[in-house]
Design an enzyme around this catalytic site. Structure first.
Site, short mmCIF file in Angstrom:
data_model
loop_
_atom_site.label_atom_id
_atom_site.label_comp_id
_atom_site.label_asym_id
_atom_site.label_seq_id
_atom_site.Cartn_x
_atom_site.Cartn_y
_atom_site.Cartn_z
N LYS A 73 7.02 -6.09 6.95
CA LYS A 73 6.40 -5.98 5.44
C LYS A 73 6.74 -7.36 4.62
O LYS A 73 8.08 -7.46 4.66
CB LYS A 73 6.80 -4.60 4.97
CG LYS A 73 6.26 -4.10 3.76
CD LYS A 73 6.61 -2.83 3.36
CE LYS A 73 6.18 -2.35 2.15
NZ LYS A 73 6.43 -0.80 1.83
N SER A 150 2.99 2.28 0.96
CA SER A 150 2.85 0.89 0.47
C SER A 150 2.81 0.11 1.63
O SER A 150 2.31 -1.00 1.56
CB SER A 150 3.89 0.54 -0.57
OG SER A 150 5.16 0.52 -0.05
N SER A 174 6.43 5.51 1.60
CA SER A 174 5.64 4.50 2.06
C SER A 174 5.67 4.23 3.49
O SER A 174 4.99 3.19 4.10
CB SER A 174 6.22 3.29 1.30
OG SER A 174 5.60 3.12 0.14
N1 GLN Z 1 3.52 6.19 -3.06
C1 GLN Z 1 5.00 6.15 -3.67
C2 GLN Z 1 4.73 5.26 -4.71
O1 GLN Z 1 3.78 5.25 -5.36
C3 GLN Z 1 5.98 5.43 -2.57
C4 GLN Z 1 6.13 4.40 -2.61
C5 GLN Z 1 7.07 3.79 -1.41
O2 GLN Z 1 7.88 4.65 -0.81
N2 GLN Z 1 7.51 2.45 -1.79
O3 GLN Z 1 5.69 4.93 -5.28
#
Ligand code: GLN
Length: 484
Positions: A73, A150, A174
């Site tokens: 990532k 993400s 994420s």
């Molecule tokens: N979907 C969550 C957010 O919007 C989680 C993001 C993450 O785990 N980096 O922040």
């Protein structure tokens, strides 16, 4: 021969038998990566991958990751390789060091193929907010459905079978949520189990390195390499590590599992519910105790607001260094304020700006008590409720998401329990720092969906064992999106 979609064990057997070389493997994955039309890559590490793979000539029988390709990532630092966090604020940034996880995988002789797209700076859950555009679900070739985020690029590339595993990060869900949408195993180990040196901080009290794979054991192999203390990350634990892959089959046959009723009750999709209940039956038939337990609905519906206040507040403070001076493109200006304002106005996307405004608002002196401190207190209430369950039960088991991957632009009612609870309960494991794993359990209209086990802190081994056990019963593993 085509090596796409093979697991770590399968690739390892071929590599050790010299039926394929790391270089041939890397070449195949690079060719796939170059043809990718899903915006999954920020940067393809062609030269780096080829040079390193070519240097691997003597197979190591006892090293399962030897010569295995993987992707990273793009919020992990990679030395001499551009790292953007999928944000314009880091356009052109080339780190001078490797994240510890990158260094460890290289030491294990796994071959990094490229850096993958994310929701900008890991904030988001859709895979649509990276600076280069959207990344879609590989199970939907029409490109109408989200892969989730993400960690969208890492999820897409693993689901597409290019590589058997990928690095993600997990602040709220994420890794584990896109895993549900993309038929993958998504593992968030215990907070502090893996060094975060070189991972861009989003909300450090929640951030964890995440692992994607297409079966549970492959995630265990990767944790074997990544777990452990790191002098460069003083939040990394000094607790001894376990042997995750070696002991994967030794599940405690008397394990007790709690399903949180309020989460299941907030789901309306009958296919997801029926399949989930089927897996509960499988667990009971295999001899495990499974009970439906309650957490106060007020606590459950506070998960998302609490997460949002804490994560936005931490993100605001942690990204203060993105000012066009320390990091980011420099804009000429009359004053310091002018320089910083231009860099941040041009550098960040809309979603990030909104989160920084919320974060700053929550941290303002006059609001801090009502927002930030209240959220912190509520986090403790949530954690206590969860740890109370884990005193009696070894695992919490729930559907990972209320549905298959939504279509781009599909809106959910943000005040419904389906959204507040069923769509966001995975943050529980981040609040409490617990190991948590999503694995696929079924499909609907050709789209996969998953369930999630969460265990006690530092019981990463037990969580992997439990997931491995369920995977045996469902037989649902190593699935690959049928790509072009
Ligand atoms: N979907 C969550 C957010 O919007 C989680 C993001 C993450 O785990 N980096 O922040």
């Amino acid at each position: 021969m085509n090596y796409r979609g093979l697991s770590i064990d399968e690739l390892h057997a071929l590599l050790v038998a010299k039926k394929v070389t790391p270089l041939e493997l890397a070449q195949e994955v690079l060719a796939l990566a170059k043809k990718d039309s899903n915006n999954a890559f920020e940067y393809i590490m062609e030269k780096e991958a080829l040079d390193f793979a070519a240097s691997l000539t003597e197979p190591e029988e006892n090293n399962p990751l030897w010569g295995i390709p993987f992707v990273i990532k793009d919020n992990f630092s990679t030395k001499d390789v551009p790292t953007t966090g999928s944000s314009n604020i880091l356009k052109g940034y080339v780190p001078v060091f490797d994240a510890t996880v990158v260094e460890k995988l290289r030491a294990a002789k796994a071959v990094a193929i490229g850096k993958t797209t994310l929701d900008e700076l890991a904030m988001g859950g859709t895979g649509t907010s990276g600076h280069l555009g959207m990344t879609f679900n590989p199970y939907d070739r029409k490109h109408e459905r989200l892969v989730g985020g993400s960690s969208c690029g890492s999820a897409a590339v693993t689901a597409d079978g290019f590589v058997p595993f990928a690095l993600g990060s997990d602040t709220g869900d994420s890794t584990r949520k896109p895993a549900s949408y993309a038929g993958l195993v998504g593992f968030k180990p215990t907070w502090s189990r893996i060094s975060r040196y070189g991972l861009f901080p989003f909300a450090p009290s929640l951030d964890t390195v995440g692992i994607f794979s297409r079966n549970v054991k492959d995630s265990a192999y990767v944790l074997d390499v990544l777990a452990g203390h790191d002098d460069r990350d003083f939040t990394s634990s000094v607790k001894p590590v376990d042997e995750y892959a070696k002991d994967i089959e030794k599940v405690n046959p008397k394990a007790k599992i709690a399903v949180i009723k309020g989460i299941v009750d907030s789901i309306s999709d009958k296919v997801v519910l029926d399949k989930f209940n089927e897996t509960v039956e499988m667990l009971i038939n295999a001899g495990f105790t499974v009970d439906f337990v309650e957490i106060d609905e007020k606590i459950l519906s506070s998960l998302f607001p609490t997460y949002f206040v804490i994560s936005c507040a931490e993100a605001t403070s942690n990204n203060a260094n993105m000012d066009g001076i320390k990091f980011g493109p420099y804009y000429n200006g009359q004053t310091f304020e002018d320089v910083v304002t231009q860099a941040r106005t041009n550098g960040f996307g809309e979603l990030i700006k909104r989160r920084f405004i919320i974060g700053n608002f929550a941290l303002m002196k006059e609001n801090q008590k009502d927002l930030f401190l209240r959220a912190q207190k509520n986090r403790r209430v949530i954690v206590n409720a969860v740890n109370d369950i884990l005193k009696e039960y070894d695992f919490i088991y729930c559907p990972a998401a209320p549905s298959i991957a939504p279509k781009v632009g599909e809106k959910s009612d943000r005040l419904s329990n389906e959204y507040l609870i069923a769509d966001n309960h995975l943050v529980i494991a981040n609040f409490a720092g617990l190991p948590s794993i999503t694995l696929p359990i079924g499909t609907k209209d050709g789209m996969p969906f998953g369930a999630n086990f969460t265990g006690r802190a530092f019981e990463d081994k037990q969580v992997l064992q439990m997931a491995y056990e369920l995977e045996k019963h469902t037989g649902f593993k190593n699935i690959v999106a049928k790509g072009e």
